[in-house]
Write a protein that holds these residues in place. Structure first.
Motif, PDB file in Angstrom:
ATOM      1  N   GLU A 130       0.824  -1.212   0.000  1.00 23.69           N
ATOM      2  CA  GLU A 130       0.000   0.000   0.000  1.00 23.69           C
ATOM      3  C   GLU A 130       0.858   1.263   0.000  1.00 23.69           C
ATOM      4  O   GLU A 130       0.632   2.174  -0.793  1.00 23.69           O
ATOM      5  N   ASP A 131       1.864   1.293   0.892  1.00 21.60           N
ATOM      6  CA  ASP A 131       2.642   2.515   1.072  1.00 21.60           C
ATOM      7  C   ASP A 131       3.793   2.643   0.089  1.00 21.60           C
ATOM      8  O   ASP A 131       4.276   3.756  -0.152  1.00 21.60           O
ATOM      9  N   VAL A 134       1.214   1.072  -4.212  1.00 21.17           N
ATOM     10  CA  VAL A 134       0.007   1.838  -4.552  1.00 21.17           C
ATOM     11  C   VAL A 134       0.272   3.342  -4.476  1.00 21.17           C
ATOM     12  O   VAL A 134      -0.146   4.110  -5.356  1.00 21.17           O
ATOM     13  N   ALA A 135       0.981   3.756  -3.435  1.00 18.70           N
ATOM     14  CA  ALA A 135       1.236   5.191  -3.262  1.00 18.70           C
ATOM     15  C   ALA A 135       2.071   5.776  -4.390  1.00 18.70           C
ATOM     16  O   ALA A 135       1.986   6.982  -4.665  1.00 18.70           O
ATOM     17  N   ALA A 136       2.851   4.929  -5.069  1.00 14.55           N
ATOM     18  CA  ALA A 136       3.744   5.423  -6.123  1.00 14.55           C
ATOM     19  C   ALA A 136       3.236   5.137  -7.534  1.00 14.55           C
ATOM     20  O   ALA A 136       3.884   5.530  -8.509  1.00 14.55           O
ATOM     21  N   ARG A 172      -4.490  -5.698   2.012  1.00 18.71           N
ATOM     22  CA  ARG A 172      -5.202  -4.690   2.802  1.00 18.71           C
ATOM     23  C   ARG A 172      -5.811  -5.286   4.065  1.00 18.71           C
ATOM     24  O   ARG A 172      -6.103  -4.546   5.009  1.00 18.71           O
ATOM     25  N   ARG A 178      -1.708   0.240  10.609  1.00 17.97           N
ATOM     26  CA  ARG A 178      -2.968   0.981  10.632  1.00 17.97           C
ATOM     27  C   ARG A 178      -3.888   0.540  11.767  1.00 17.97           C
ATOM     28  O   ARG A 178      -5.036   0.970  11.842  1.00 17.97           O
TER      29      ARG A 178
END
Length: 247
Positions: A130-131, A134-136, A172, A178
């Motif tokens: 995710e970090d 997905v973030a990139a 996820r 989180r």
């Protein structure tokens, strides 16, 4: 000698196990890596010299284990590690995780605390799907993932990595940064400042996020993601030995 077990989920997992006293050490490798890397072999030799039980394994789709990388996901690899520890180890283990293996080690400590006596991460990469990915993603990459179910990302380690929609979506449900992350065990995080795959900010976030009375972060100036120079390997061994002394 490499042996194999079949997990309750039906995956064939390769492993090497050395007998010795407990608590034993379990080494978990990184994404697209395997149990034959410098860190795993160096730590195995150290453990054998100490008379300490040691287990290294390839999660499915990696190394000598069965399966195809593109079919796998974080949850599958967590299940592989959990099954190997349950089947092959006696009592809670000191789990050492490199990169993605660090994420798996954190999942084991959080979700199966009865299996984990202590924890060491090396360039740990929690929540990297995710970090990191997905973030990139560029708009084109995000569109490709949605349209065809995968996207090929360049890698400094060779051929591009094929990142699937299943890998992203399944992860996820496995994120550790989180929700509360209680580590009621000795935990050590090792991180190089020259790591371009997992930046120092990730190690700092993990250090701040994890809750526990015996957690330390060590930053090594100039060390990259491989964390495999002779001095790095000695630091890993010393860190593992220090955690063992607290068990």
């Amino acid at each position: 000698m490499t042996d194999f077990i079949t997990t309750p989920e039906g995956r064939r997992i390769a492993y090497n196990r050395s007998a010795g006293e407990g608590p034993g050490i379990v080494f978990l490798h990184g994404l697209k890596s395997d149990m034959e890397g410098f860190k795993a072999l160096a730590l195995e030799a150290w453990a054998q010299a100490q008379g300490r039980a040691f287990l290294r394994l390839d999660v499915s789709g990696h190394g000598a284990s069965g399966g195809v990388f593109e079919d796998g996901a974080i949850g599958d690899w967590f299940e592989d590690a959990r099954a190997a520890i349950r089947a092959l180890c006696t009592g809670p283990q000191l789990v050492v995780g490199s990169s993605m293996g660090g994420w798996l080690a954190l999942l084991l400590a959080r979700d199966c605390p009865e299996l984990v006596a202590g924890l060491v991460t090396i360039a740990g990469a929690p929540d990297f799907t995710e970090d990191g990915y997905v973030a990139a993603f560029t708009p084109a990459q995000a569109a490709a993932l949605e349209a065809q179910g995968y996207v090929d990302l360049p890698s400094e380690y060779g051929a591009p990595y094929r990142i699937t929609r299943r890998l992203i979506e399944e992860a996820r449900g496995r994120l550790v940064l989180r929700a509360p992350l209680r580590l009621a065990i000795p935990a050590r995080f090792l991180q190089g400042t020259a790591d371009t795959a997992v930046p120092v900010s990730v190690a700092l976030q993990l250090f701040e996020h994890a809750e526990g009375a015996d957690i330390r972060l060590t930053l090594v100036k100039g060390t990259d993601h491989r964390f495999s120079d002779p001095d790095d390997l000695r630091l890993i061994e010393a860190t593992v030995g220090e955690v063992l002394s607290r068990l």
